[in-house]
Design an enzyme around this catalytic site. Structure first.
Site, PDB file in Angstrom:
ATOM      1  N   GLU A 153      14.572 -26.959  60.587  1.00 15.78           N
ATOM      2  CA  GLU A 153      14.573 -27.950  59.526  1.00 15.78           C
ATOM      3  C   GLU A 153      15.808 -28.824  59.718  1.00 15.78           C
ATOM      4  O   GLU A 153      16.916 -28.291  59.865  1.00 15.78           O
ATOM      5  CB  GLU A 153      14.622 -27.253  58.157  1.00 15.78           C
ATOM      6  N   LYS A 190      22.901 -22.055  56.708  1.00 21.81           N
ATOM      7  CA  LYS A 190      23.298 -23.470  56.780  1.00 21.81           C
ATOM      8  C   LYS A 190      23.952 -23.933  55.480  1.00 21.81           C
ATOM      9  O   LYS A 190      24.848 -24.771  55.495  1.00 21.81           O
ATOM     10  CB  LYS A 190      22.074 -24.341  57.084  1.00 21.81           C
ATOM     11  N   ARG A 193      16.396 -11.234  63.100  1.00 19.15           N
ATOM     12  CA  ARG A 193      17.378 -12.321  63.183  1.00 19.15           C
ATOM     13  C   ARG A 193      18.597 -11.821  63.942  1.00 19.15           C
ATOM     14  O   ARG A 193      18.890 -10.638  63.964  1.00 19.15           O
ATOM     15  CB  ARG A 193      17.916 -12.728  61.816  1.00 19.15           C
TER      16      ARG A 193
HETATM   17  P1  ATP Z   1      19.440 -20.788  57.720  1.00 22.64           P
HETATM   18  O1  ATP Z   1      18.959 -19.716  56.791  1.00 22.64           O
HETATM   19  O2  ATP Z   1      20.592 -20.394  58.577  1.00 22.64           O
HETATM   20  O3  ATP Z   1      19.669 -22.074  57.047  1.00 22.64           O
HETATM   21  P2  ATP Z   1      16.794 -21.300  58.537  1.00 22.64           P
HETATM   22  O4  ATP Z   1      15.997 -20.132  58.953  1.00 22.64           O
HETATM   23  O5  ATP Z   1      16.527 -21.896  57.220  1.00 22.64           O
HETATM   24  O6  ATP Z   1      18.309 -20.975  58.775  1.00 22.64           O
HETATM   25  P3  ATP Z   1      15.421 -23.175  60.165  1.00 22.64           P
HETATM   26  O7  ATP Z   1      15.887 -24.503  60.582  1.00 22.64           O
HETATM   27  O8  ATP Z   1      14.303 -23.093  59.189  1.00 22.64           O
HETATM   28  O9  ATP Z   1      16.682 -22.445  59.594  1.00 22.64           O
HETATM   29  O10 ATP Z   1      15.127 -22.243  61.426  1.00 22.64           O
HETATM   30  C1  ATP Z   1      14.522 -22.665  62.606  1.00 22.64           C
HETATM   31  C2  ATP Z   1      14.124 -21.462  63.407  1.00 22.64           C
HETATM   32  O11 ATP Z   1      15.245 -20.680  63.759  1.00 22.64           O
HETATM   33  C3  ATP Z   1      13.185 -20.554  62.619  1.00 22.64           C
HETATM   34  O12 ATP Z   1      12.130 -20.159  63.465  1.00 22.64           O
HETATM   35  C4  ATP Z   1      14.061 -19.404  62.236  1.00 22.64           C
HETATM   36  O13 ATP Z   1      13.300 -18.235  62.086  1.00 22.64           O
HETATM   37  C5  ATP Z   1      15.052 -19.327  63.404  1.00 22.64           C
HETATM   38  N1  ATP Z   1      16.315 -18.733  62.988  1.00 22.64           N
HETATM   39  C6  ATP Z   1      17.125 -19.130  61.995  1.00 22.64           C
HETATM   40  N2  ATP Z   1      18.178 -18.300  61.864  1.00 22.64           N
HETATM   41  C7  ATP Z   1      18.045 -17.345  62.831  1.00 22.64           C
HETATM   42  C8  ATP Z   1      18.808 -16.190  63.222  1.00 22.64           C
HETATM   43  N3  ATP Z   1      19.937 -15.850  62.595  1.00 22.64           N
HETATM   44  N4  ATP Z   1      18.362 -15.449  64.257  1.00 22.64           N
HETATM   45  C9  ATP Z   1      17.236 -15.785  64.909  1.00 22.64           C
HETATM   46  N5  ATP Z   1      16.466 -16.846  64.579  1.00 22.64           N
HETATM   47  C10 ATP Z   1      16.856 -17.624  63.554  1.00 22.64           C
HETATM   48 MG    MG Z   2      14.694 -22.777  56.608  1.00 24.60          MG
END
Ligand code: ATP
Ligand code: MG
Length: 585
Positions: A37, A290, A280
């Protein structure tokens, strides 16, 4: 730690894809996607997902799409989008495939809003979705708890024509946020709470960063994501473990698309996207959400998203970490179904391993004190120049002969590190001390005769003599000299700034008191700046060039602030650490 094919790389995701390929479910092409995102910069956790998504596609000769999951209008921006692309490229990956515009392999989820909307209307026509005007609190109460069936919304059996009318009014802006939503009609008694008539669309009167005011209703992740995957022809959709309980809903949406005849066909095979989940990546001594990273930036706790202490990809880049080391780290962590915490020392170990092989050696003095060689004449020796300077030739990398050598000036006055001198040496202190001989790296043997101190008793100058016969480093009579120290020639050395970084948090789990308490664990000493001297050639090195400063650590010329007139180096990592991979994992 030895890696074999079977332990880290033949993980369950790979086996899952292998099976589908063998059974002909991919239509001849494995397609994955990385769906960030654009509401922040990507961090080391995302890097893990990048390595898995792009890595699996590459392994099977397929393609990985970069899809910006921009279905949530608030907080998204093009600045974030551009930096996400830059960071993925820097990590060493490139998206490929058709794309939804001019750029191959690149998609915006928001470009699929029209099609999502059409799918939603068709669900309504088929009696598979309905508009609901329960308040948020009522909705929660009706939904109930897992071990007791929920209650149906009073609107659950509204006729499709009326639902269609309300849904269009929602789209046309007749209602305020939260007044109505669109829900799937599935099963209010399901033990999986996500299956109890989940919300598909909600009203949000917030302009979208690309589409402006075109929409005031936005699809929920659980509805949008399977549609995006399916329409793009993704075969294997990998995400993190928290989505496992959402998988039945993912499949429900794909089934409905199948009924509507919307699944793509490749080489005669209908492509039915599937989701699987992996743990994760979590790292101790930092935060990764984020939202919290943004808070560190906006409150000025760090100097920006690319502050070298941040766990963001751009922060690690500025710190001097290499893309190869980050990929190696993700590989070593492996892909699993179990949540665990990784030690940042493993990442540092990977960085050190790579830089030890590749980084050019240089000399830098971070805490300088001057040494005067009293018997250094002018025009000294046949190599001497008029000013008495000589040149020392040192290998650029003792582990890599092809890296060649370099010449460094050496003269009457040099800088050494304050910690390499003791007026009254401790036992086993083999470095510089009165009456003691020490080797000046690559140059000669030097014997300290004493030092000069200021009024406060601080050493301001060290004095001594050199053995002219030892030029090159060894004594002509073969006598042993135990210590070798590094130095920078005072006449030609260049003043430089060194930025020394430590962990951003003092606590392995900064969130142990909840998301509001993490700031109290900020490490007040996580960034320190010192001034010293470097070999003359370092002033003109390129930004982002990495070095091993002998006996000191690995450093990188800062990507923003380094320039020949005022060199700036960030410490990437110290030279040695007791950490060994495998021990703490
Ligand atoms: P955050 O919670 O850190 O803001 P998010 O999951 O909302 O992260 P996205 O931009 O939606 O962030 O994530 C993009 C991709 O990265 C998704 O497929 C998500 O599952 C993966 N991802 C995010 N954080 C991790 C992590 N700590 N380890 C592995 N994959 C991750
Ligand atoms: Mg997200």
């Amino acid at each position: 730690m030895e890696k074999s094919e079977s332990d880290t790389s033949r993980h369950f995701l790979r086996q899952w894809i292998e099976k589908d390929v063998a059974e002909g479910r991919t239509g001849g092409k494995v397609v994955t996607r990385f769906p960030p995102e654009p509401n922040g910069y990507i961090h080391i956790g995302h890097a893990k997902a990048v390595c898995v998504d792009f890595g699996m596609a590459a392994l099977f000769g397929g393609e990985c799409h970069l899809r910006l999951d921009d279905t949530n209008p608030a907080k998204e921006s093009d600045e974030y989008a551009e930096n996400i692309k830059k960071d993925i490229n820097w990590l060493g990956f490139q998206w490929s495939g058709d794309g939804d515009g001019k750029e191959p392999g690149f998609y915006n989820a928001s470009n699929m809003f029209d099609r999502m909307y059409a799918i939603a209307e068709e669900l309504i026509r088929r009696g598979q979705a309905y508009c609901c005007n329960l308040t948020q609190d009522e909705w929660k109460e009706y939904r109930g708890v897992p071990d007791k069936p929920g209650r149906p919304s009073p609107s659950r059996d509204t006729a499709p024509e009326r639902n269609l009318k309300i849904f269009r009014e929602m789209r046309d802006g007749k209602y305020a946020d939260g007044e109505w939503c669109l829900r799937a009609k599935i099963d209010m008694a399901s033990p999986n709470i996500h299956f109890r008539d989940p919300v598909l669309y909600r009203i949000r009167h917030v302009p979208h960063y690309h589409l402006g005011d075109k929409w005031c209703i936005y699809p929920m992740y659980d509805f949008a994501h399977p549609i995006e995957d399916a329409l793009e022809g993704v075969t294997h959709s990998m995400c993190t473990l928290e989505f496992e309980v959402h998988r039945p809903l993912y499949d429900w949406v794909v089934d409905r698309m199948d009924e509507q005849g919307l699944l793509p066909v490749r080489n005669g095979v209908k492509i039915r996207t599937q989701q699987r989940e992996f743990a994760r990546l979590n790292i101790t001594y930092t935060v990764m959400s984020k939202r919290l990273l943004l808070q560190l930036v906006t409150e000025g706790r760090v100097a920006g998203w690319d502050d070298p202490r941040m766990p963001t990809v751009c922060g690690m880049r500025r710190r001097g970490y290499t893309p190869g080391a980050i990929r190696e780290f993700c590989e070593r962590i492996g892909v699993s179904k179990f949540e665990s915490e990784s030690d940042p020392a493993l990442l540092e170990w990977c960085v050190r391993e790579e830089l030890n092989k590749t980084a050019a050696r240089r000399m830098a003095v971070l805490d300088p004190v001057k040494v005067v060689i009293e018997n250094w004449g002018t025009g000294n020796g046949e190599q001497g120049t008029g000013s008495g300077a000589r040149e020392v030739e040192l290998p650029n990398n003792p582990l890599d002969e092809s890296a060649g050598t370099r010449k460094i000036p050496f003269g009457r006055e040099i800088w050494i590190d304050r910690s390499d001198f003791m007026e009254v040496p401790e036992k086993k202190f083999f470095r510089m001390a009165p009456g003691q001989e020490v080797r000046l790296r690559g140059a000669c043997i030097f014997k300290c005769t004493g030092c000069v101190k200021d009024a406060s008793g601080r050493v301001v100058e060290i004095r001594g003599t050199w053995d002219e016969g030892s030029w090159g480093g060894n004594a002509p009579d073969g006598r042993k000299v135990k210590g070798t120290i590094h130095w920078v020639d005072a006449a030609t050395g260049v003043k430089a700034e060194f930025r020394l970084y430590e962990k951003l948090f003092t606590e392995p789990d900064p969130l142990k008191n909840g998301p509001d308490g993490f700031l109290e664990f900020l490490n007040p000493d996580s960034a320190k700046t010192v001034e010293g001297y470097v070999e003359p050639s370092l002033a003109s090195c390129a930004r982002e060039e990495r070095f091993q400063f002998e006996r000191t650590g690995y450093f990188v010329a800062d990507a923003r602030d380094h320039n020949p007139a005022a060199p700036v180096f960030n410490r990437i990592v110290v030279l040695k650490d007791s950490y060994k991979p495998g021990e703490k994992q």
